[in-house]
Design a protein around this motif. Sequence first.
Motif, short mmCIF file in Angstrom:
data_model
loop_
_atom_site.label_atom_id
_atom_site.label_comp_id
_atom_site.label_asym_id
_atom_site.label_seq_id
_atom_site.Cartn_x
_atom_site.Cartn_y
_atom_site.Cartn_z
N THR A 126 27.21 -36.64 32.23
CA THR A 126 27.68 -35.26 32.25
C THR A 126 27.94 -34.83 33.69
O THR A 126 27.50 -35.45 34.64
N TRP A 127 28.67 -33.72 33.82
CA TRP A 127 28.81 -33.07 35.12
C TRP A 127 28.47 -31.63 34.95
O TRP A 127 28.99 -30.98 34.05
N PRO A 128 27.60 -31.10 35.77
CA PRO A 128 26.90 -31.81 36.83
C PRO A 128 25.94 -32.85 36.24
O PRO A 128 25.54 -32.73 35.08
N PRO A 129 25.55 -33.83 37.05
CA PRO A 129 24.65 -34.87 36.54
C PRO A 129 23.28 -34.27 36.19
O PRO A 129 22.74 -33.46 36.93
N ILE A 130 22.77 -34.70 35.07
CA ILE A 130 21.48 -34.19 34.58
C ILE A 130 20.48 -35.34 34.53
O ILE A 130 20.80 -36.44 34.09
N TYR A 131 19.27 -35.05 34.99
CA TYR A 131 18.18 -36.01 34.88
C TYR A 131 16.94 -35.23 34.46
O TYR A 131 16.59 -34.24 35.10
N GLU A 132 16.29 -35.68 33.40
CA GLU A 132 15.10 -35.04 32.85
C GLU A 132 15.32 -33.54 32.62
O GLU A 132 14.48 -32.71 32.94
N GLY A 133 16.50 -33.21 32.08
CA GLY A 133 16.79 -31.84 31.69
C GLY A 133 17.19 -30.90 32.81
O GLY A 133 17.37 -29.70 32.58
N ARG A 134 17.33 -31.42 34.04
CA ARG A 134 17.70 -30.57 35.17
C ARG A 134 18.84 -31.20 35.94
O ARG A 134 19.06 -32.41 35.89
N VAL A 135 19.55 -30.36 36.68
CA VAL A 135 20.63 -30.87 37.52
C VAL A 135 20.02 -31.80 38.57
O VAL A 135 19.05 -31.46 39.23
N ASP A 136 20.58 -32.99 38.67
CA ASP A 136 20.15 -33.97 39.66
C ASP A 136 20.86 -33.64 40.97
O ASP A 136 21.97 -34.10 41.22
N VAL A 137 20.22 -32.84 41.81
CA VAL A 137 20.87 -32.35 43.02
C VAL A 137 21.12 -33.46 44.04
O VAL A 137 22.08 -33.40 44.79
N VAL A 138 20.27 -34.48 44.05
CA VAL A 138 20.48 -35.59 44.98
C VAL A 138 21.78 -36.30 44.61
O VAL A 138 22.65 -36.53 45.46
#
Length: 187
Positions: free
Chosen positions: A146-158
């Motif tokens: 997805t965009w923005p990238p999601i990791y563990e239910g949150r935006v992966d800001v890194v």
Amino acid sequence: MSAPTEVPPLVSRALDLSRRRGFITATRHETGRLLATLAASRTGTLAELGTGCGVGSAWLSSGVAEGARIVSAELDPKLAEAVQDLFSDTPSVEVTSGDWSALERYAPFSLLFVDVRDVKRSVDLVADLMEHGGIAVLDDFTPSYTWPPIYEGRVDVVREQWLTDERFVAVEVMVAPDASVILATRV
């Protein structure tokens, strides 16, 4: 079709060291093969931030072009010494004891394998270490569709920072169904 199971002898020795030292994670074979492939296309100085037991550096050395060299830094002095011994017959690889900043004196890098969480979070720091046209490889991502990238239910800001920073042309590449890396070329 499955991936090749054979690994270069130096990688095998680094994996053995990793098991003896109790490391449960090491550079995956899929990522290692990518590192070897990229190393074959690079000249100058290649580096790994976060040596561990030397598995990533062993993969890099399995593809490194003639005349190129690899530098790596390990925070734990005893582990750095063990990895130095591992590479004692590989003159293209130099392992030093210290944190990532011990490698600043070798910059700029034509290829940089970033396997240190805090450094991976700093696009600015990595950009300052890279030569123009150099490639940074950032390990240990879980694929995001997805965009923005999601990791563990949150935006992966890194991941979002790396994929949008104007100093790099970057892409996330799946190396296995459950693993991806970011390749970022310094422009």
